[in-house]
Design an enzyme around this catalytic site. Structure first.
Site, PDB file in Angstrom:
ATOM      1  N   GLY A  43       5.223 -38.395  29.965  1.00 52.62           N
ATOM      2  CA  GLY A  43       4.377 -38.428  28.771  1.00 52.62           C
ATOM      3  C   GLY A  43       4.637 -37.206  27.916  1.00 52.62           C
ATOM      4  N   GLN A  48       2.841 -30.897  21.476  1.00 53.94           N
ATOM      5  CA  GLN A  48       3.937 -30.270  22.234  1.00 53.94           C
ATOM      6  C   GLN A  48       5.222 -30.178  21.426  1.00 53.94           C
ATOM      7  OE1 GLN A  48       3.207 -32.899  25.900  1.00 53.94           O
ATOM      8  NE2 GLN A  48       3.979 -30.997  26.775  1.00 53.94           N
ATOM      9  N   CYS A  90       4.072 -30.014  33.453  1.00 55.14           N
ATOM     10  CA  CYS A  90       3.987 -30.178  32.003  1.00 55.14           C
ATOM     11  C   CYS A  90       5.255 -29.622  31.381  1.00 55.14           C
ATOM     12  CB  CYS A  90       2.768 -29.418  31.480  1.00 55.14           C
ATOM     13  SG  CYS A  90       2.545 -29.539  29.704  1.00 55.14           S
ATOM     14  N   LEU A  91       5.824 -30.363  30.429  1.00 57.34           N
ATOM     15  CA  LEU A  91       7.058 -29.897  29.789  1.00 57.34           C
ATOM     16  C   LEU A  91       6.834 -28.584  29.037  1.00 57.34           C
ATOM     17  CD1 LEU A  91       8.539 -33.261  28.421  1.00 57.34           C
ATOM     18  CD2 LEU A  91       9.183 -32.023  30.499  1.00 57.34           C
ATOM     19  N   HIS A 132      -3.977 -36.322  31.107  1.00 65.38           N
ATOM     20  CA  HIS A 132      -3.211 -35.084  30.876  1.00 65.38           C
ATOM     21  C   HIS A 132      -2.825 -34.970  29.394  1.00 65.38           C
ATOM     22  CE1 HIS A 132       0.041 -32.072  32.069  1.00 65.38           C
ATOM     23  NE2 HIS A 132       0.402 -32.411  30.846  1.00 65.38           N
ATOM     24  N   GLU A 133      -2.334 -36.086  28.828  1.00 71.36           N
ATOM     25  CA  GLU A 133      -1.864 -36.042  27.426  1.00 71.36           C
ATOM     26  C   GLU A 133      -3.031 -35.956  26.445  1.00 71.36           C
ATOM     27  OE1 GLU A 133       1.123 -35.382  27.180  1.00 71.36           O
ATOM     28  OE2 GLU A 133       1.855 -36.072  29.111  1.00 71.36           O
ATOM     29  N   HIS A 136      -4.077 -32.529  25.975  1.00 75.76           N
ATOM     30  CA  HIS A 136      -3.237 -31.801  25.007  1.00 75.76           C
ATOM     31  C   HIS A 136      -3.789 -31.942  23.589  1.00 75.76           C
ATOM     32  CE1 HIS A 136       0.218 -30.140  27.085  1.00 75.76           C
ATOM     33  NE2 HIS A 136       0.467 -31.274  27.713  1.00 75.76           N
TER      34      HIS A 136
HETATM   35 NI    NI Z   1       1.681 -31.607  29.394  1.00 74.19          NI
END
Ligand code: NI
Length: 173
Positions: A43, A48, A90-91, A132-133, A136
């Site tokens: 995701g 991000q 997480c990226l 999670h997303e 963000h």
């Molecule tokens: Ni993340």
């Protein structure tokens, strides 16, 4: 376009609603899907990639057979129940993985790229990824949801990521 990292203030902003899906939004979705796949994420949220708008993409091909990457616009969690613990990464926080406790099942409302409104109850990996997303989009990172003891243990790593991010931001400016 790059994935911004921990320490970048954009990750802490509350994302704005997407009012209209135009060419720019469609292009952003395509670019986000490409980055998500390149970086092997399941995701990715628009903040991000430094776009503070309420949009995220999920690679459903990693969740179910015949799944395809898709976009969720203005997603909202309507209800949540149960509890599960799952290791997240997480990226935007490379090389950090920690167990996070979250509700197991959520009801979510969102718009798709064609403007259709969906309301769904989801569980398992998809519920995990969406929570999670959506975090963000509210300026929340998974490391905010781990125990203070564990957070202390990764403090050095977080500082290092933030220092590298400051450098990356300075190069763009
Ligand atoms: Ni993340």
């Amino acid at each position: 376009m790059r994935v911004i990292k921990y320490g970048n203030p954009i990750l802490r902003m509350k994302a704005k609603r997407v009012e209209k899906v135009d060419h720019r939004i469609r292009q952003l979705v395509n670019e986000m899907i490409e980055i998500m796949r390149d970086e092997e994420g399941i995701g990715l949220a628009a903040p991000q990639v430094a776009e503070s708008i309420s949009l995220l993409v999920v690679d459903h091909s990693l969740i179910e057979e015949d799944g395809e990457p898709s976009a969720y616009l203005n997603p909202e969690i309507l209800a949540a129940e149960g509890e599960s613990v799952f290791e997240e990464g997480c990226l935007s926080i490379p090389d950090v993985r920690e167990d996070v406790k979250r509700p197991e099942v959520i009801s979510v409302r969102y718009e798709d790229i064609d403007g259709n409104i969906h309301e769904k109850k989801v569980d398992g990996l998809l519920a995990r990824v969406l929570q999670h997303e959506i975090d963000h989009l509210n300026g929340i990172l998974f490391v905010d949801r781990i125990s203070p003891v564990k957070k202390k243990m990764i403090q050095k790593k977080l500082k290092q990521i933030a220092a590298e991010e400051r450098e990356a931001m300075a190069q763009v400016a």
